[in-house]
Design an enzyme around this catalytic site. Sequence first.
Site, PDB file in Angstrom:
ATOM      1  N   GLU A 121       5.469   6.807  16.968  1.00 11.03           N
ATOM      2  CA  GLU A 121       4.022   6.561  16.916  1.00 11.03           C
ATOM      3  C   GLU A 121       3.606   5.332  17.706  1.00 11.03           C
ATOM      4  O   GLU A 121       2.568   5.338  18.375  1.00 11.03           O
ATOM      5  CB  GLU A 121       3.588   6.391  15.452  1.00 11.03           C
ATOM      6  CG  GLU A 121       2.104   6.184  15.269  1.00 11.03           C
ATOM      7  CD  GLU A 121       1.729   6.047  13.808  1.00 11.03           C
ATOM      8  OE1 GLU A 121       0.596   5.615  13.534  1.00 11.03           O
ATOM      9  OE2 GLU A 121       2.574   6.356  12.944  1.00 11.03           O
ATOM     10  N   ASP A 122       4.429   4.268  17.676  1.00  8.39           N
ATOM     11  CA  ASP A 122       3.995   2.982  18.229  1.00  8.39           C
ATOM     12  C   ASP A 122       4.756   2.536  19.465  1.00  8.39           C
ATOM     13  O   ASP A 122       4.445   1.469  20.017  1.00  8.39           O
ATOM     14  CB  ASP A 122       4.123   1.890  17.157  1.00  8.39           C
ATOM     15  CG  ASP A 122       3.197   2.135  15.978  1.00  8.39           C
ATOM     16  OD1 ASP A 122       2.183   2.826  16.165  1.00  8.39           O
ATOM     17  OD2 ASP A 122       3.492   1.645  14.875  1.00  8.39           O
ATOM     18  N   ASP A 306      -2.883  -0.051 -27.043  1.00  6.51           N
ATOM     19  CA  ASP A 306      -1.525   0.063 -26.502  1.00  6.51           C
ATOM     20  C   ASP A 306      -1.306  -0.850 -25.302  1.00  6.51           C
ATOM     21  O   ASP A 306      -0.572  -0.521 -24.385  1.00  6.51           O
ATOM     22  CB  ASP A 306      -1.226   1.515 -26.114  1.00  6.51           C
ATOM     23  CG  ASP A 306      -2.253   2.082 -25.144  1.00  6.51           C
ATOM     24  OD1 ASP A 306      -3.256   1.396 -24.888  1.00  6.51           O
ATOM     25  OD2 ASP A 306      -2.043   3.201 -24.648  1.00  6.51           O
TER      26      ASP A 306
END
Length: 776
Positions: A121-122, A306
Site C-alpha cells: 500500500e505505501d 456490576d
Amino acid sequence: MWPGADRFFGTPGRPAPVSAPDGPVNGPVALTAEKLPHPDAAASTSISCAGLIRRIKAYDPNADTDIVERAFEVAKAAHANQVRDNGDPYITHPLAVAGMLAGFRLDVASICTGLLHDTVEDTGLTLAQLSERFGPTVASLVDGVTKLTRLELQSDRTKQAENFRKLVLAMSRDIRVLVVKLCDRLHNMRTLHYVQAQHRRQRIAAETMDIYAPLAGRIGMDKVKTELQNLSFAELEPEHNASIRARLNYLRGQGADVIEEVRVELTRLCAEAGVPGAEVTGREKSPFSIWEKMQKRNVAFEQLSDIMAFRVMVPSREACYVALGAVHAAYPVIAGRFKDYISTPKANGYQSLHTGVTLRHPRNQKIEVQIRTPEMHDVAENGVAAHWAYKGLGEGADAVAPPRKLRWVQDLLEILENSQAPDEFLENTKLELYQDQVFCFTPKGQLIPLPRGATPVDFAYAVHSQIGDGCVGAKVNGRLMPLRHELQNGDQVEIMTARGGTPSPAWERFVVTGKARARIRRHVAAQARQTYLDAGRAALAKAFRQEGVDGSEKVLDAALKQLKQASRDDLYVAVGNNNLGAKEVVQAIYPELRQSSRGAPRMVPGLPQRAAPKPVPSPGGGGSMALVGLGAGVATHFAGCCHPLPGDRIVGIVSTGKGITVHTASCQTLESFAATPERFLDIDWDYDAIARGRNNETHVGRISVIATNEPSVLATLTNTASRHEGSVINLKIINRQSDFMEILVDVEVRDLRHLSSVIAGLRSAGGITQVERARA
C-alpha cells in the site's frame, strides 16, 4: 490498583507448537536489487527484530525464524524513508504489529504479514514480488489487509464501505487476515494522539468503534475489543471518559480493602467446596462499558451494580459448577443475573458462568462473579487467535478456513451479495455485528444464534435465505405468533412457508439482522425496478405513438449512448421513475421534433389559460438539504412526527402536491404507507457535504424530559442545552403533577451526535430525572 488486579490481564497462555506457513517459504527465489529494496537501504537505523524472534522461539522452538528476519529486513528497507506521526521510523509500526501477533502465539505466516502489511500500500513493492520471496500464503494475507487505493473519486463513506467489503472477502478465505488487521488498528489507536488533525483522529476513532471493535468481539478477542473501545471512547467523548475514570479512581481507593476481603472469602469458599487451587482476581468494568450501560439503562454511575466483578479460575469444567454452587450457597443471588455460557457458548466461542450476588457486608453491595477454566479464559481473552495454539488451526491449507462457529462470516458474504450499494452493505453489516445474542432452536434442535430483539423473520433468514423469502407464518413454542414477535432465549421456532412466497416490504421495519434486511431490500428493489420498467416502456410507446415516429427497440438501442444509459431496460427504468421524461427521449432521438415544438403555446379561444404550477416551498429547500437520492428541484421537507437528523437512517415518502417528506426509517407513521410501497424512496444524507461544511443548516431534534416540578428546572434545561450548543426553539409541558412534570422540547442541533451530546448533558443536570429522544 487493588491486590491481585495486576494478575487479571496477565494470565499466561499455554504455549503450543505452531507450524510454519505453507507455500515455498523455506527455499525462496533470490531477488535482484530491482525487485526489492536492498536491506542496506535501511542500515541507518539500529532497530532490529531480535526481541520478536525471542518471543516466537518461546512458544514455538521449531519455527522458521529466518523468514521472519528476511521479512523484517525487506519491510525495513521498503519503509526506510518514511516516518510515523510521532517522528519515529515507520518500521516501528509493522514491528509492533508483528509483536502483538507473536503475543497471540500466531504462526510465522501471520507474523510475516504483520511485518509486510503496509509494503504494497505505501511502498513500491508488489504482491508478485512478495509471493516470489515469501510464498503465496504471505502474499495472499498481505493482499487481504491492504486497502483499496483507486477510489479517489468516491466519497469517504463509499471508500470505507469498499475497503470493508474487501476485508470481508479476504477474511472469509482466511480468518488470519482479520487478526492481523485488528493488531494493525490497535497499534494505530495506541498512537492516535500523535495525529495533529482533530477531524482525522475523530474519523479513525469512529471507524474503530463502529467496525473494528465489534469485529474483535465477534471473533472473541475481548481484550482487543475492550482496548479499541476505550481508546475510541477517549477520543470521541473526552469529557465523559475523564469523568468516569475519575470516579473509578475514587472507588479504587475507597474499596481496595473490600475487594481483597471478598477475594479471600471466595478463595476460601472454593477450597471448602473441594476446589483447591482456585485463582480469584478482582476487576472493574472498562470506562466505555460503564458509559454504554449508563446510556442503555438510562441510569447514573452510582446505580450500576456490576462495576466491581470477580473472576474465579478453576481447573476443570466440572469444578466450575461446584464453585458456582458454593458461591450461591454463601450469598443471596440477584434474580435474572445467572447465565450459563458453558453449556451454551456464545457464537464467538466464549464460555463462562456468570452470576450476580449481593454481599452481606459491607452495605449489601452487588457484585458479579465469573467462573471459568484457564482454557476458557484464554479463548475469552484472545478468541480465535487462541485456537492456533490449542487446536493447531495454523496447520495445513484447509485449517485456516473459518471454523463452523464463525458462521457470521458467511452471513456477511450473503449480505454482500444481496446489498445494492457499498454503503448499504456497510449499514447492514453494522446491524450484524453490534447486538447481543439470544439462542433459539429449530424443531429438530438446531441452535440458531440471533441478535437480541430478533423476530421469526430474522430466524427464517438465519436458517436459509429461501425459507426467509417464503415465510408466511411462525409458531413459537408451539403457538402461532405474529412475525414481528420478539424472540427470547430458548424459544423453539417453526417457520411456515408458501411455495412462491416473496418478502413483504413491511418486514424491513421490524427485522434486526443485516442479512434479513439486505435480502428484503434486494427483493423490494427488484420489484420496484420491474414496476418502473413496465411504466417506462408504456410511457415511451405512448410518446412515440403521439408523435407518429418509429419507436422500435432498434431505434432505442442506437440512442442509448446519447441518453447515457447502459441498456434498454435501464432506459425504461429511468423513464418510469421520472429521471428521464418520455418526451425528452423522443426529442433526443428526433431533434427536429424539438425545433417544431418551440414557440408560444397554443391558445384555445374561450378558455382561461392555466398558469404553470409553482414548486411547493420547503424548509431549507430540496436544493440546500444535504441529501442524496433526490432528483434536481424536487420539493423536500422533514417530517414533523419523527424529526430526522443527519446520522439517522431515513426514507422519503412521495406525496402528490407536496414533494418528498423525509422520515426516519423507524418512524411509526410509515406504517400508514405499507399498502403503497411504490411511494417509498431510498434516500440518504450527503455525508461528504456535511463533512466539508457545505451544509450549515441546523435541524430540529425533539426530546422528552421528565423533571422535578421546581421553579428553576426550566432554566436548568435551557441553560444546559445552550452549554452544549443546542438552541431550545419550542417547549411544551404535556403532563404536570405535584412532584414532577413531563416536557417535550424541540432543540436546534447539527446532527444526531450533537443531539446525543445535548441529551447526555441534560441527564447529568440537577432536577432532571429522565431524558429520551421523542419518537413518533
